[in-house]
Design an enzyme around this catalytic site. Structure first.
Site, PDB file in Angstrom:
ATOM      1  N   LYS A 130       0.967  -1.492   0.001  1.00  0.00           N
ATOM      2  CA  LYS A 130       0.010   0.030  -0.009  1.00  0.00           C
ATOM      3  C   LYS A 130       0.902   1.252  -0.048  1.00  0.00           C
ATOM      4  CE  LYS A 130      -1.567   2.814   2.947  1.00  0.00           C
ATOM      5  NZ  LYS A 130      -1.717   4.198   2.232  1.00  0.00           N
ATOM      6  N   GLY A 180       7.523   5.007   7.912  1.00  0.00           N
ATOM      7  CA  GLY A 180       6.457   6.532   7.965  1.00  0.00           C
ATOM      8  C   GLY A 180       6.739   6.911   9.308  1.00  0.00           C
ATOM      9  N   SER A 181       6.044   7.696   9.885  1.00  0.00           N
ATOM     10  CA  SER A 181       6.248   8.567  11.011  1.00  0.00           C
ATOM     11  C   SER A 181       6.057   7.909  12.120  1.00  0.00           C
ATOM     12  CB  SER A 181       4.997   9.561  11.008  1.00  0.00           C
ATOM     13  OG  SER A 181       4.005   9.341  11.222  1.00  0.00           O
ATOM     14  N   THR A 229       2.581   7.488  13.528  1.00  0.00           N
ATOM     15  CA  THR A 229       1.770   6.106  12.797  1.00  0.00           C
ATOM     16  C   THR A 229       2.359   4.889  13.246  1.00  0.00           C
ATOM     17  OG1 THR A 229       1.362   7.988  10.842  1.00  0.00           O
ATOM     18  CG2 THR A 229       0.844   5.351  10.657  1.00  0.00           C
ATOM     19  N   GLY A 230       3.578   4.809  13.288  1.00  0.00           N
ATOM     20  CA  GLY A 230       4.474   3.455  13.686  1.00  0.00           C
ATOM     21  C   GLY A 230       3.739   2.917  15.130  1.00  0.00           C
ATOM     22  N   GLU A 257      10.084   1.402  10.331  1.00  0.00           N
ATOM     23  CA  GLU A 257      11.190   2.430  10.105  1.00  0.00           C
ATOM     24  C   GLU A 257      10.769   3.743  10.049  1.00  0.00           C
ATOM     25  OE1 GLU A 257      14.207   1.731   9.562  1.00  0.00           O
ATOM     26  OE2 GLU A 257      14.574  -0.469   8.872  1.00  0.00           O
ATOM     27  N   CYS A 309      14.325  10.501   5.484  1.00  0.00           N
ATOM     28  CA  CYS A 309      14.425  10.046   7.165  1.00  0.00           C
ATOM     29  C   CYS A 309      15.757  10.379   7.917  1.00  0.00           C
ATOM     30  CB  CYS A 309      13.948   8.929   7.292  1.00  0.00           C
ATOM     31  SG  CYS A 309      14.686   7.618   6.454  1.00  0.00           S
ATOM     32  N   GLU A 331      11.198  16.877  14.147  1.00  0.00           N
ATOM     33  CA  GLU A 331      11.737  16.312  12.635  1.00  0.00           C
ATOM     34  C   GLU A 331      10.794  17.301  11.641  1.00  0.00           C
ATOM     35  OE1 GLU A 331      10.082  12.715  11.143  1.00  0.00           O
ATOM     36  OE2 GLU A 331      11.833  12.367  10.047  1.00  0.00           O
TER      37      GLU A 331
HETATM   38  P1  NAD Z   1       2.957   8.446   7.559  1.00  0.00           P
HETATM   39  O1  NAD Z   1       3.017   7.895   8.887  1.00  0.00           O
HETATM   40  O2  NAD Z   1       1.808   9.518   7.616  1.00  0.00           O
HETATM   41  O3  NAD Z   1       2.237   7.494   6.523  1.00  0.00           O
HETATM   42  C1  NAD Z   1       3.055   6.360   6.273  1.00  0.00           C
HETATM   43  C2  NAD Z   1       2.065   5.494   5.542  1.00  0.00           C
HETATM   44  O4  NAD Z   1       1.260   4.796   6.314  1.00  0.00           O
HETATM   45  C3  NAD Z   1       1.104   6.036   4.394  1.00  0.00           C
HETATM   46  O5  NAD Z   1       0.897   4.867   3.573  1.00  0.00           O
HETATM   47  C4  NAD Z   1      -0.188   6.182   5.130  1.00  0.00           C
HETATM   48  O6  NAD Z   1      -1.145   6.124   4.374  1.00  0.00           O
HETATM   49  C5  NAD Z   1      -0.076   5.012   6.135  1.00  0.00           C
HETATM   50  N1  NAD Z   1      -0.788   5.320   7.306  1.00  0.00           N
HETATM   51  C6  NAD Z   1      -1.259   6.143   7.832  1.00  0.00           C
HETATM   52  N2  NAD Z   1      -2.159   6.096   8.968  1.00  0.00           N
HETATM   53  C7  NAD Z   1      -2.106   4.571   9.201  1.00  0.00           C
HETATM   54  C8  NAD Z   1      -2.580   3.752  10.253  1.00  0.00           C
HETATM   55  N3  NAD Z   1      -3.288   4.330  11.109  1.00  0.00           N
HETATM   56  N4  NAD Z   1      -2.324   2.258   9.897  1.00  0.00           N
HETATM   57  C9  NAD Z   1      -1.541   1.777   8.867  1.00  0.00           C
HETATM   58  N5  NAD Z   1      -1.182   2.603   8.236  1.00  0.00           N
HETATM   59  C10 NAD Z   1      -1.162   4.118   8.301  1.00  0.00           C
HETATM   60  O7  NAD Z   1       4.365   8.911   7.004  1.00  0.00           O
HETATM   61  P2  NAD Z   1       4.567   9.902   5.816  1.00  0.00           P
HETATM   62  O8  NAD Z   1       4.210  11.532   6.286  1.00  0.00           O
HETATM   63  O9  NAD Z   1       4.010   9.099   4.548  1.00  0.00           O
HETATM   64  O10 NAD Z   1       6.326   9.759   5.782  1.00  0.00           O
HETATM   65  C11 NAD Z   1       6.938  10.785   6.390  1.00  0.00           C
HETATM   66  C12 NAD Z   1       7.672   9.970   7.723  1.00  0.00           C
HETATM   67  O11 NAD Z   1       8.221   8.702   7.304  1.00  0.00           O
HETATM   68  C13 NAD Z   1       8.805  11.037   8.434  1.00  0.00           C
HETATM   69  O12 NAD Z   1       8.493  10.907   9.882  1.00  0.00           O
HETATM   70  C14 NAD Z   1       9.885  10.114   7.830  1.00  0.00           C
HETATM   71  O13 NAD Z   1      10.973  10.459   8.754  1.00  0.00           O
HETATM   72  C15 NAD Z   1       9.466   8.683   7.871  1.00  0.00           C
HETATM   73  N6  NAD Z   1      10.426   7.952   7.128  1.00  0.00           N
HETATM   74  C16 NAD Z   1      11.101   6.939   7.723  1.00  0.00           C
HETATM   75  C17 NAD Z   1      11.935   6.163   6.934  1.00  0.00           C
HETATM   76  C18 NAD Z   1      12.979   5.145   7.727  1.00  0.00           C
HETATM   77  O14 NAD Z   1      13.546   4.273   6.942  1.00  0.00           O
HETATM   78  N7  NAD Z   1      13.152   5.330   8.895  1.00  0.00           N
HETATM   79  C19 NAD Z   1      12.178   6.564   5.611  1.00  0.00           C
HETATM   80  C20 NAD Z   1      11.257   7.264   4.848  1.00  0.00           C
HETATM   81  C21 NAD Z   1      10.320   8.026   5.739  1.00  0.00           C
END
Ligand code: NAD
Length: 475
Positions: A171, A222-223, A226-227, A244, A278, A375
């Site tokens: 997704k 992701g963030s 959300t993680g 991650e 990130c 961040e």
């Molecule tokens: P986000 O957490 O908003 O979304 C990431 C993904 O999760 C999207 O596909 C989103 O639709 C989905 N999502 C949202 N809510 C959800 C839920 N409740 N359950 C499951 N999935 C859900 O993050 P973003 O804004 O897309 O990305 C930016 C963040 O990602 C930054 O914090 C960045 O540091 C981090 N990031 C980390 C790495 C790493 O490898 N550590 C790499 C790239 C980005």
């Protein structure tokens, strides 16, 4: 609405549209460039069911054959590189050359991961007893991807998950679904139906995947916020999770560094991909002996970098990818102004279409200001002065993030001793953001759980299984 691209989801080897669609916006122009399917719960169920059905025969396919199919997928990605890069440029607003770099890097990644093997290990072999450890696949993997490197981060998950014998439902982010949907289309002629499914939709779709009883593992990037939700909802059936998450990486510049030489690499450490990385340098700690000279060099170099629409070949930095993130970064800049911190470059927005924020540099703001603590995930960089190594290490470690960091200067032994004291998953010395399919990558503290890449990353898509034989007995 005029759709430039008509991309569909891939479920059980078929191209699938949905009743509802989601608009995709080019952040450089704010124009709608595509409408993609918004999967319903039923469509997600169909994708998970297809993955579940395909699992037993895919898991039973010899790993060399699975690796061969992944290698063919890598070749097909490379053959479609120009179209994929154009999609990526349009959905990210990023320069075409940088988009092409992400596609080529991901194709290389897939080829390399396809060659990795987790060896069956004989732990004990005596006259009486044999103990062996195996790695077995988990089942259906839900791969949830953010918007900053939508193609590469999809491949980071697809490659090890499939090589290990799992099937996958990917997704992408609702902001950047185009290239991931295209992978599904490309894979159709190569992988058996159901092995790789791609569904598009909003955040709810992500949540449904994490809650789904037939999904066995979540690989999430992701963030941090959300993680934490992902981990909570994965508990329902004890899904395995790899997370991650966010970071607030620091660069430490030693007093013996040459300001003129170091300004350019450190600029790109912070601002590559418009700082939506990130592992971007998000705090820059510079020793007081060279602080003024370095800041001056950094500002002068920054002034030479062209920000604009990736469609213009002269562009080096594109816009922020989406409006939500644009507003977050603007809010951080407003807060920085409000507290009276000194913005020495950028900070003011031009009134024109696109989510553009100029390169913004803040001169030595307070350590507890939002621009230092949060961040940014956008082009706003605090440069901070330090005097003493113990002091700077304490300041750098004083965060719940622990993704990466870097140290710059001539005294590599000193840099190494500092690196050993940083509480992060990766530390680079005189380089940054160097990643490989063969190096483990993951965050400490609230920057993640587990690792991606390397054999350790591959092992996260398996269960460890021990088989032991009592050789003395026979019943
Ligand atoms: P986000 O957490 O908003 O979304 C990431 C993904 O999760 C999207 O596909 C989103 O639709 C989905 N999502 C949202 N809510 C959800 C839920 N409740 N359950 C499951 N999935 C859900 O993050 P973003 O804004 O897309 O990305 C930016 C963040 O990602 C930054 O914090 C960045 O540091 C981090 N990031 C980390 C790495 C790493 O490898 N550590 C790499 C790239 C980005």
């Amino acid at each position: 609405m005029k759709s430039v691209y008509e991309l569909k989801m891939t479920i059980d080897g078929e191209a699938v549209a949905a009743e509802e669609t989601l608009p995709v916006i080019n952040p450089a122009t704010e124009e709608v460039i595509a409408a993609v399917p918004q999967a319903s719960k039923q469509e997600l169920d169909a994708a998970v069911a297809a993955a579940k059905k395909a699992f037993s025969s895919w898991a039973a396919t010899p790993i060399d054959e699975r690796g061969e199919q992944l290698s063919r997928l890598a070749d097909a990605i490379y053959a479609n590189r120009e179209e994929l890069a154009t999609l990526l440029r349009l959905e990210m607003g990023r320069p075409q050359a940088a988009a092409l770099g992400e596609i080529d890097g991901a194709s290389y990644w897939l080829k390399e991961v396809a060659k990795q093997r987790l060896k069956r290990e004989v732990i004990e072999e005596t006259e009486n007893h044999r103990v062996e450890r195996y790695f077995t696949p988990l089942g259906v993997v839900g791969a949830i991807v953010p918007w900053n490197f939508p193609f590469a981060l999809s491949i980071w998950k697809i490659a090890p998950a499939l090589l290990a014998g799992n099937t996958v439902v990917v997704k992408p982010s609702p902001y950047t679904p185009l290239t991931a949907l295209k992978i599904g289309e490309i894979a159709c002629g190569i992988l058996p139906p159901g092995v790789l499914n791609v569904v598009s939709g909003g955040d709810d779709l992500g949540r449904w995947i994490t809650e789904h009883p037939d999904v066995n593992k979540i690989s999430f990037t992701g963030s941090t916020a959300t993680g934490k939700k992902v981990m909570q909802s994965a508990a329902s059936n004890l899904k395995r999770v790899t997370l991650e998450l966010g970071g607030n990486d620091a660069a430490i510049v030693l007093p013996d560094a040459d300001p003129a030489k170091i300004a350019k690499p450190l600029f790109w450490a912070a601002f590559r991909n418009t700082a939506q990385v990130c592992i971007a340098t998000k705090r820059m700690y510079v020793h007081e002996d060279i602080y003024d000279a370095f800041l001056n060099e950094l500002i002068e170099y920054a002034k030479t970098v062209k920000v604009g629409d990736g469609a213009d070949p002269a562009t080096e930095l594109g816009p922020i990818q989406n409006k939500m993130q644009y507003e977050k970064v603007m809010d951080l800049i407003e807060d920085t102004k409000r507290i009276g911190a000194s913005i020495v470059l950028g900070g003011d927005i031009e009134d024109k279409p696109g989510y553009f924020i100029p390169v913004t540099i803040v001169d030595n703001p307070p350590e507890d200001s939002r621009v230092v603590v949060e961040e940014a995930f956008g082009p706003v960089l605090p440069v901070l002065k330090y005097r003493d190594f113990d002091e700077v290490i304490a300041r750098v470690n004083n965060t719940n993030y622990g993704l990466g960091g870097s140290i710059w200067g001539k005294d590599v032994d000193l840099a190494q001793s500092i690196a050993e004291r940083l509480e992060t998953g990766t530390v680079w010395i005189n380089e940054v953001s160097v990643l490989s399919p063969h190096y483990p990558f993951g965050g400490h503290k609230e920057s993640g759980l587990g690792v991606e890449n390397s054999l350790d990353g591959l092992a996260e898509y398996t269960n460890s299984k021990t088989i032991m034989v009592n050789k003395k007995r026979s019943y």
